[in-house]
Design an enzyme around this catalytic site. Structure first.
Site, PDB file in Angstrom:
ATOM      1  N   LYS A   1     -10.863  13.326   7.233  1.00  0.00           N
ATOM      2  CA  LYS A   1      -9.590  13.718   6.596  1.00  0.00           C
ATOM      3  C   LYS A   1      -9.323  12.857   5.358  1.00  0.00           C
ATOM      4  CE  LYS A   1      -7.375  10.642   9.882  1.00  0.00           C
ATOM      5  NZ  LYS A   1      -6.429  10.468  10.984  1.00  0.00           N
TER       6      LYS A   1
ATOM      7  N   ARG B   1       4.820  11.112  18.310  1.00  0.00           N
ATOM      8  CA  ARG B   1       4.694  11.700  16.987  1.00  0.00           C
ATOM      9  C   ARG B   1       4.279  13.161  17.145  1.00  0.00           C
ATOM     10  NH1 ARG B   1       0.090   9.332  13.005  1.00  0.00           N
ATOM     11  NH2 ARG B   1      -1.162  10.466  14.540  1.00  0.00           N
TER      12      ARG B   1
ATOM     13  N   TYR C   1       1.732  -7.790 -18.444  1.00  0.00           N
ATOM     14  CA  TYR C   1       3.103  -7.287 -18.403  1.00  0.00           C
ATOM     15  C   TYR C   1       4.018  -8.251 -17.666  1.00  0.00           C
ATOM     16  CZ  TYR C   1       1.661  -2.648 -20.021  1.00  0.00           C
ATOM     17  OH  TYR C   1       1.179  -1.606 -20.740  1.00  0.00           O
TER      18      TYR C   1
ATOM     19  N   MET D   1      -2.043  -0.209 -15.521  1.00  0.00           N
ATOM     20  CA  MET D   1      -2.550   1.103 -15.115  1.00  0.00           C
ATOM     21  C   MET D   1      -4.069   1.172 -15.220  1.00  0.00           C
ATOM     22  SD  MET D   1      -1.627   4.873 -16.587  1.00  0.00           S
ATOM     23  CE  MET D   1       0.124   4.770 -16.267  1.00  0.00           C
TER      24      MET D   1
HETATM   25  C1  LIG Z   1      -7.066   9.614  11.793  1.00  0.00           C
HETATM   26  C2  LIG Z   1      -7.174   9.854  13.253  1.00  0.00           C
HETATM   27  C3  LIG Z   1      -8.176   9.232  13.996  1.00  0.00           C
HETATM   28  C4  LIG Z   1      -9.092   8.176  13.408  1.00  0.00           C
HETATM   29  O1  LIG Z   1      -8.439   6.941  13.375  1.00  0.00           O
HETATM   30  P1  LIG Z   1      -9.220   5.626  12.870  1.00  0.00           P
HETATM   31  O2  LIG Z   1      -8.294   4.522  13.129  1.00  0.00           O
HETATM   32  O3  LIG Z   1      -9.484   5.847  11.422  1.00  0.00           O
HETATM   33  O4  LIG Z   1     -10.468   5.583  13.664  1.00  0.00           O
HETATM   34  C5  LIG Z   1      -8.324   9.591  15.319  1.00  0.00           C
HETATM   35  N1  LIG Z   1      -7.481  10.494  15.892  1.00  0.00           N
HETATM   36  C6  LIG Z   1      -6.496  11.085  15.209  1.00  0.00           C
HETATM   37  C7  LIG Z   1      -5.619  12.065  15.899  1.00  0.00           C
HETATM   38  C8  LIG Z   1      -6.306  10.778  13.874  1.00  0.00           C
HETATM   39  O5  LIG Z   1      -5.296  11.365  13.208  1.00  0.00           O
END
Ligand SMILES: *Cc1c(COP(=O)(O)O)cnc(C)c1O
Length: 366
Positions: free
Chosen positions: A35, A131, A262, A310
């Site tokens: 992701k 969550r 800056y 930047m």
């Molecule tokens: C992002 C995520 C993971 C992975 O977590 P890490 O700490 O990067 O290993 C696993 N399960 C869910 C549901 C996630 O959203």
């Protein structure tokens, strides 16, 4: 000559890190999380690099999954948050995307669709993170509703997520694992077969063996970084896959009492040599990085001085024997932990890596 700022991504490190995850939980499978553009590493390239060894991939949304399909990735792809609208269900079915189902709106959309082929479903239970996920008291009913539908493939996976797995020995993680196991045994008792399950993220893969199930979901560790704030035996074996680097583009001597950058918030206490590097917050180098944050110039730790701009940062290289335009500057990588930089910026390496901007070309090696 192009701007020298780039992120080098070591494919072999990705494969080695996944192999470590797999070796730690051999009774199940480890599905790399790709992701958020594979935590900034490039989702398509990372997935291709792991395509021979990953049983599936995990993403946050259907847009991310479709981009992987378009790039030719054949594995199942789990949508960790399931669907957001009912039209996604048939797209998911047609593309062999697996769906998390964690609320009634998602369940109703799934059961109400007319599908040509059933979908693999992960049933999300809330074990304490609060969550996502169904209340564990209702899980038997949710399981029954789903398994009774011809839209749902056999082998529903019971899943939950741990809030504090990076806190080794955490009581709340123990509690979450206990709740999950209770939920699982209730389902197993009312089912004709043992139900597949998934609980472990990276930290749990490395530090909570009792959380290892049919499927592990490692993310951060695949990219070679440790989620723990203390040294950890398994995390020590990982290889950071990303080297974020740039180069010196200008050098000057300034007198004691002169300021840099800056807001002129850093003032030289001695006659100093300042090297300017062509990387800044426009590339995802954190603007919060304070004076003193280490940068490797030709492999030597030197302090950042003055504000991050930047497009540039300034480094005090007075203590180096020699520096030239074009010399290498490493912002983070195997020899300078992203966690160290993140800690100085009051954040975590996850955020720094995902915020690496589009302007930074990713170059893939090995
Ligand atoms: C992002 C995520 C993971 C992975 O977590 P890490 O700490 O990067 O290993 C696993 N399960 C869910 C549901 C996630 O959203």
């Amino acid at each position: 000559m192009a701007r020298p700022t780039e992120a080098i991504i070591d494919r072999q490190a990705l494969r080695d890190n996944l192999a470590i995850a797999q070796s730690l939980a051999t009774q199940g499978k480890s599905m790399p999380m790709v992701k958020a553009n594979a935590y900034g590493h490039g989702a398509i390239e990372v997935s291709k690099a792991l395509a021979d060894v990953a049983p599936a991939f995990g993403v946050a949304c259907i847009e991310e999954a479709l981009a992987l399909r378009d790039a030719g990735i054949k594995q199942p792809i789990l949508l960790l948050e399931g669907t957001f609208s009912s039209n996604e269900v048939s797209i998911a079915a047609a593309n062999n995307f697996w769906l998390m189902v964690e609320n009634d709106k998602q369940k109703d959309a799934l059961l109400g669709s007319s599908l040509k082929q059933p979908i693999n479903i992960w049933l999300g239970v809330d074990t304490g993170m609060h969550r996502l996920g169904y209340n564990s008291n209702t899980i038997t009913k949710q399981y029954r509703d789903l398994s009774g539908s011809s839209n749902v493939a056999d082998n529903i996976v019971l899943a939950s997520h741990l809030a504090c797995a990076d806190d080794i020995g955490s009581q709340s993680t123990r509690k979450q694992i206990d709740r999950f196991q209770q939920c699982l045994s209730t389902l197993n008792n009312s089912s004709s077969h043992n139900i597949d399950w998934s609980l472990a993220n990276s930290a749990a893969v490395m530090a909570w063996p009792e959380s290892h199930g049919s499927w592990q979901r490692p993310g951060y560790m695949i990219y070679g970084n440790s989620p723990f704030s203390e040294p950890q035996q398994q995390a020590a074996k990982l290889t950071p896959a990303m080297t974020f680097q740039s180069a010196v583009i200008s050098i000057r001597e300034i007198d004691s009492g002169e300021s840099v950058g800056y807001t002129a918030n850093w003032t030289a206490k001695r006659r100093s040599t300042i090297a300017t590097i062509t990387v800044g917050y426009g590339d995802g180098y954190p603007r919060q990085a304070p004076s003193g944050t280490p940068v490797l110039i030709n492999g030597h730790r030197c302090p950042l001085v003055g504000r991050v701009s930047m497009d540039m940062i300034t480094i005090d290289v007075t203590d180096l024997p020699s520096v030239s335009i074009g010399d290498q500057a490493i912002l983070w990588g195997p020899s300078l932990s992203v966690t160290e930089i993140a800690t100085l910026c009051n954040t975590i390496g996850y955020e720094l890596m995902t915020q690496l901007s589009q302007r930074v070309p990713r170059r893939y090696i090995n």
